[in-house]
Design a protein around this motif. Structure first.
Motif, mmCIF file in Angstrom:
data_model
loop_
_atom_site.group_PDB
_atom_site.id
_atom_site.type_symbol
_atom_site.label_atom_id
_atom_site.label_comp_id
_atom_site.label_asym_id
_atom_site.label_seq_id
_atom_site.Cartn_x
_atom_site.Cartn_y
_atom_site.Cartn_z
ATOM 1 N N LEU A 1 0.835 -1.201 0.000
ATOM 2 C CA LEU A 1 0.000 0.000 0.000
ATOM 3 C C LEU A 1 0.869 1.249 0.000
ATOM 4 O O LEU A 1 1.904 1.288 0.667
ATOM 5 N N ARG A 2 0.434 2.248 -0.730
ATOM 6 C CA ARG A 2 1.165 3.515 -0.756
ATOM 7 C C ARG A 2 1.251 4.071 0.660
ATOM 8 O O ARG A 2 0.269 4.136 1.385
ATOM 9 N N LYS A 3 2.452 4.478 1.063
ATOM 10 C CA LYS A 3 2.669 5.026 2.403
ATOM 11 C C LYS A 3 1.875 6.315 2.557
ATOM 12 O O LYS A 3 1.834 7.139 1.668
ATOM 13 N N GLN A 4 1.243 6.450 3.710
ATOM 14 C CA GLN A 4 0.451 7.637 4.013
ATOM 15 C C GLN A 4 1.253 8.574 4.914
ATOM 16 O O GLN A 4 1.802 8.142 5.920
ATOM 17 N N GLU A 5 1.324 9.823 4.544
ATOM 18 C CA GLU A 5 2.066 10.809 5.329
ATOM 19 C C GLU A 5 1.170 11.541 6.325
ATOM 20 O O GLU A 5 1.635 12.019 7.339
ATOM 21 N N VAL A 6 -0.125 11.628 6.029
ATOM 22 C CA VAL A 6 -1.061 12.324 6.906
ATOM 23 C C VAL A 6 -1.504 11.353 8.002
ATOM 24 O O VAL A 6 -2.037 10.286 7.714
ATOM 25 N N LYS A 7 -1.259 11.730 9.252
ATOM 26 C CA LYS A 7 -1.547 10.860 10.390
ATOM 27 C C LYS A 7 -3.009 10.392 10.407
ATOM 28 O O LYS A 7 -3.287 9.228 10.671
ATOM 29 N N GLN A 8 -3.945 11.282 10.112
ATOM 30 C CA GLN A 8 -5.360 10.914 10.140
ATOM 31 C C GLN A 8 -5.669 9.823 9.128
ATOM 32 O O GLN A 8 -6.426 8.896 9.412
ATOM 33 N N ARG A 9 -5.069 9.887 7.963
ATOM 34 C CA ARG A 9 -5.295 8.844 6.952
ATOM 35 C C ARG A 9 -4.680 7.526 7.389
ATOM 36 O O ARG A 9 -5.209 6.456 7.105
ATOM 37 N N GLN A 10 -3.542 7.575 8.095
ATOM 38 C CA GLN A 10 -2.950 6.356 8.639
ATOM 39 C C GLN A 10 -3.898 5.714 9.650
ATOM 40 O O GLN A 10 -4.127 4.502 9.628
ATOM 41 N N ILE A 11 -4.463 6.518 10.517
ATOM 42 C CA ILE A 11 -5.388 6.010 11.528
ATOM 43 C C ILE A 11 -6.588 5.367 10.855
ATOM 44 O O ILE A 11 -6.992 4.256 11.215
ATOM 45 N N TRP A 12 -7.176 6.035 9.863
ATOM 46 C CA TRP A 12 -8.321 5.455 9.153
ATOM 47 C C TRP A 12 -7.937 4.138 8.498
ATOM 48 O O TRP A 12 -8.677 3.171 8.539
ATOM 49 N N GLY A 13 -6.784 4.102 7.879
ATOM 50 C CA GLY A 13 -6.333 2.880 7.211
ATOM 51 C C GLY A 13 -6.146 1.728 8.175
ATOM 52 O O GLY A 13 -6.601 0.610 7.929
ATOM 53 N N TYR A 14 -5.491 1.985 9.283
ATOM 54 C CA TYR A 14 -5.267 0.933 10.280
ATOM 55 C C TYR A 14 -6.584 0.398 10.820
ATOM 56 O O TYR A 14 -6.735 -0.802 11.031
ATOM 57 N N LEU B 1 -11.740 -16.154 14.081
ATOM 58 C CA LEU B 1 -12.232 -16.480 12.745
ATOM 59 C C LEU B 1 -13.720 -16.813 12.734
ATOM 60 O O LEU B 1 -14.384 -16.656 11.723
ATOM 61 N N GLY B 2 -14.263 -17.261 13.850
ATOM 62 C CA GLY B 2 -15.669 -17.628 13.909
ATOM 63 C C GLY B 2 -16.630 -16.452 13.916
ATOM 64 O O GLY B 2 -17.833 -16.633 13.742
ATOM 65 N N VAL B 3 -16.120 -15.251 14.101
ATOM 66 C CA VAL B 3 -16.989 -14.074 14.112
ATOM 67 C C VAL B 3 -17.465 -13.817 12.689
ATOM 68 O O VAL B 3 -16.668 -13.674 11.772
ATOM 69 N N LYS B 4 -18.793 -13.781 12.499
ATOM 70 C CA LYS B 4 -19.345 -13.650 11.151
ATOM 71 C C LYS B 4 -19.297 -12.225 10.629
ATOM 72 O O LYS B 4 -19.039 -11.986 9.465
ATOM 73 N N LYS B 5 -19.577 -11.257 11.492
ATOM 74 C CA LYS B 5 -19.580 -9.860 11.065
ATOM 75 C C LYS B 5 -19.114 -8.982 12.221
ATOM 76 O O LYS B 5 -19.335 -9.297 13.375
ATOM 77 N N VAL B 6 -18.511 -7.881 11.846
ATOM 78 C CA VAL B 6 -18.119 -6.860 12.814
ATOM 79 C C VAL B 6 -18.710 -5.545 12.334
ATOM 80 O O VAL B 6 -18.566 -5.182 11.171
ATOM 81 N N ILE B 7 -19.384 -4.863 13.212
ATOM 82 C CA ILE B 7 -19.878 -3.528 12.883
ATOM 83 C C ILE B 7 -18.972 -2.551 13.609
ATOM 84 O O ILE B 7 -18.907 -2.535 14.831
ATOM 85 N N PHE B 8 -18.256 -1.777 12.827
ATOM 86 C CA PHE B 8 -17.340 -0.787 13.390
ATOM 87 C C PHE B 8 -18.050 0.557 13.434
ATOM 88 O O PHE B 8 -18.491 1.057 12.410
ATOM 89 N N VAL B 9 -18.169 1.105 14.619
ATOM 90 C CA VAL B 9 -18.747 2.432 14.797
ATOM 91 C C VAL B 9 -17.649 3.317 15.366
ATOM 92 O O VAL B 9 -17.169 3.087 16.471
ATOM 93 N N ASP B 10 -17.233 4.285 14.591
ATOM 94 C CA ASP B 10 -16.166 5.181 15.017
ATOM 95 C C ASP B 10 -16.638 6.036 16.193
ATOM 96 O O ASP B 10 -17.833 6.243 16.389
ATOM 97 N N ALA B 11 -15.691 6.513 16.966
ATOM 98 C CA ALA B 11 -16.009 7.268 18.180
ATOM 99 C C ALA B 11 -16.788 8.545 17.902
ATOM 100 O O ALA B 11 -17.532 9.012 18.754
ATOM 101 N N ASP B 12 -16.646 9.109 16.709
ATOM 102 C CA ASP B 12 -17.341 10.366 16.417
ATOM 103 C C ASP B 12 -18.604 10.168 15.576
ATOM 104 O O ASP B 12 -19.207 11.120 15.120
#
Length: 108
Positions: free
Chosen positions: A33-46, A57-68
């Motif tokens: 992946l192209r290296k990200q220089e902007v910290k916020q984009r790194q955080i989103w990517g991670y 592996l047995g977890v079928k789905k994960v719903i990610f809800v960001d803090a904001d």
């Protein structure tokens, strides 16, 4: 690398108080992946790239809800949404918040 020293110091106290175990993990940015220089984009990517390896592996789905994010409905409908073989799905980035204008890479 995105946790403040204050939060890292507080984490053991919080775990003791509420009775949970925790482990901190670190992942290197993928070489393909192209290296990200902007910290916020790194955080989103991670958050997205490594979400699947944090759960068994047995977890079928994960719903990610960001803090904001504001959840205005029951997430049951989202959980039951068929992904039709896709590995992940996410909601579109908010265009109504002017503070996010500099991070909308698709508009640049």
């Amino acid at each position: 690398n995105f946790l403040s020293p204050e939060f890292k110091a507080f984490l053991p106290h919080m775990a003791s108080h509420w009775g949970f175990a925790y482990k901190l993990v670190t992942y290197k940015w993928p070489s393909w992946l192209r290296k990200q220089e902007v910290k916020q984009r790194q955080i989103w990517g991670y958050k997205i790239l490594f979400l699947d390896v944090l759960f068994p592996l047995g977890v079928k789905k994960v719903i990610f809800v960001d803090a904001d994010q504001v959840v205005r409905t029951d997430l049951h409908e989202l959980y039951n949404l068929p992904l039709q073989g896709k590995p992940l799905a996410y909601t579109p980035f908010c265009n109504s918040n002017e503070e996010t204008a500099g991070y909308r890479f698709w508009e640049q």
